[in-house]
Design a protein around this motif. Sequence first.
Motif, PDB file in Angstrom:
ATOM      1  N   LEU A 147       0.827  -1.198   0.000  1.00  0.00           N
ATOM      2  CA  LEU A 147       0.000   0.000   0.000  1.00  0.00           C
ATOM      3  C   LEU A 147       0.863   1.250   0.000  1.00  0.00           C
ATOM      4  O   LEU A 147       1.780   1.381   0.808  1.00  0.00           O
ATOM      5  N   GLN A 149      -0.151   5.048   0.601  1.00  0.00           N
ATOM      6  CA  GLN A 149      -1.307   5.831   1.040  1.00  0.00           C
ATOM      7  C   GLN A 149      -0.885   7.267   1.315  1.00  0.00           C
ATOM      8  O   GLN A 149      -0.079   7.529   2.209  1.00  0.00           O
ATOM      9  N   ARG A 154      -4.543   7.720   9.100  1.00  0.00           N
ATOM     10  CA  ARG A 154      -4.025   6.384   8.814  1.00  0.00           C
ATOM     11  C   ARG A 154      -5.132   5.382   8.490  1.00  0.00           C
ATOM     12  O   ARG A 154      -4.881   4.377   7.837  1.00  0.00           O
ATOM     13  N   ASP A 155      -6.343   5.597   8.998  1.00  0.00           N
ATOM     14  CA  ASP A 155      -7.479   4.695   8.731  1.00  0.00           C
ATOM     15  C   ASP A 155      -7.207   3.278   9.216  1.00  0.00           C
ATOM     16  O   ASP A 155      -7.520   2.294   8.521  1.00  0.00           O
ATOM     17  N   VAL A 156      -6.659   3.160  10.424  1.00  0.00           N
ATOM     18  CA  VAL A 156      -6.363   1.839  10.980  1.00  0.00           C
ATOM     19  C   VAL A 156      -7.036   1.637  12.344  1.00  0.00           C
ATOM     20  O   VAL A 156      -6.593   0.821  13.156  1.00  0.00           O
ATOM     21  N   TYR A 171      -7.774   0.117   6.519  1.00  0.00           N
ATOM     22  CA  TYR A 171      -6.460  -0.507   6.338  1.00  0.00           C
ATOM     23  C   TYR A 171      -6.091  -1.460   7.469  1.00  0.00           C
ATOM     24  O   TYR A 171      -5.238  -2.332   7.283  1.00  0.00           O
ATOM     25  N   ALA A 174      -7.880  -4.460   6.017  1.00  0.00           N
ATOM     26  CA  ALA A 174      -7.131  -4.994   4.882  1.00  0.00           C
ATOM     27  C   ALA A 174      -5.907  -5.781   5.351  1.00  0.00           C
ATOM     28  O   ALA A 174      -5.575  -6.833   4.784  1.00  0.00           O
ATOM     29  N   ILE A 180      -3.136  -6.680   2.146  1.00  0.00           N
ATOM     30  CA  ILE A 180      -1.934  -5.864   2.005  1.00  0.00           C
ATOM     31  C   ILE A 180      -0.888  -6.346   2.996  1.00  0.00           C
ATOM     32  O   ILE A 180      -1.207  -6.938   4.032  1.00  0.00           O
ATOM     33  N   PRO A 182       1.657  -4.880   5.421  1.00  0.00           N
ATOM     34  CA  PRO A 182       2.091  -3.616   6.042  1.00  0.00           C
ATOM     35  C   PRO A 182       3.602  -3.428   6.050  1.00  0.00           C
ATOM     36  O   PRO A 182       4.073  -2.287   5.995  1.00  0.00           O
ATOM     37  N   SER A 185       4.557  -1.552   3.032  1.00  0.00           N
ATOM     38  CA  SER A 185       3.610  -0.481   2.743  1.00  0.00           C
ATOM     39  C   SER A 185       4.033   0.809   3.442  1.00  0.00           C
ATOM     40  O   SER A 185       4.817   0.781   4.395  1.00  0.00           O
ATOM     41  N   GLN A 187       2.507   4.863   4.676  1.00  0.00           N
ATOM     42  CA  GLN A 187       1.441   5.845   4.866  1.00  0.00           C
ATOM     43  C   GLN A 187       2.095   7.205   5.081  1.00  0.00           C
ATOM     44  O   GLN A 187       2.940   7.349   5.965  1.00  0.00           O
ATOM     45  N   THR A 238      -3.355   4.852  -3.100  1.00  0.00           N
ATOM     46  CA  THR A 238      -4.566   5.591  -2.761  1.00  0.00           C
ATOM     47  C   THR A 238      -4.218   7.027  -2.390  1.00  0.00           C
ATOM     48  O   THR A 238      -3.255   7.278  -1.659  1.00  0.00           O
TER      49      THR A 238
END
Length: 321
Positions: A147, A149, A154-156, A171, A174, A180, A182, A185, A187, A238
């Motif tokens: 990911l 982002q 953070r949307d976690v 996330y 996900a 995904i 992490p 990934s 953010q 994203t």
Amino acid sequence: MTDFTDSQAVSRLSSGPRTFFRLPHVPVGSMTAGDGVDAVILGVPIDGATGYRSGARFGPEAVRAASTLARLGSRERDLVINELLSVVDGGDVHIVPGYHLETLELIERGVDAVHAVGALPILIGGDHSLAIAELRAAARHHGQLSLVQLDAHRDVLDDYFGVKHFHGTVYRRAAEEGLIDPTSSIQIGMRGSVPREDLVPDELGFTVLSCDEALEAGCDELARIIAERVGDNPVALTFDIDFVDPAYAPGTGTPEVGGPSSAFALRLLRRLQLRNVRTISLVEISPPYDTADITAHLGVAVIFELLAMVAAAKQTHDAPE
């Protein structure tokens, strides 16, 4: 046949039905793998999983309307997007207003159909809760993704208002579902006040760069860090419009002051050299809070720069040895 993408042949004010970049409208259900389509724009008109201001359901419509101004040549990358990529507008995915889980299933089905014909889905939201459906479809075809982002948040979170699927939880879900990885990934852009959960060390394994860290690093260094983090893995990229300061992007549901300028954000996208992007989403544009359509026009510029990046990667791949 009239080429509606040529703004010097057809007025941008009379370019037919509102499609993204005046591209052909090809419903997803009518596509086949033999059509040679490289990328498909999909609108996702939802905002039922937002925590503050609604209105993102009108984002796809606003971005399409603003996109009639754009041309398809990239000065910075020295290419014309539709000379290298076959891009179509697949319209909007079907949704069931008021029924979020059912809507996620419909989004997943629509995105899955794009992957099934070998094309890159480019989702225009809509709130960020669409990402779990997007990633389920992408992982089914491409395996676990890395990911990238760009976002103020953070949307976690583990839950939001006691529910597990919300725009602030995607996330974590996900990662839990294995969609995904992490550890590969990143953010970028986090800022503002946060829930208590965001103050504890991250156990998921994401690399997280705050807005201050991103601005201090600069665009070239950020592009290098991103490329190093994701490697050659399949990538889900994203862009939450609230990554950008609300002075430049007021039309969003959860504005966070103190962010990057639109110029910084677009410069960063022009520096990216990602070769294995498998899904793209632009989310959280809320036209009711926009001013003079500037957020919608920024959204168009974001998609333009990402399409140019994909076209450049294809050009490099197809170049003779």
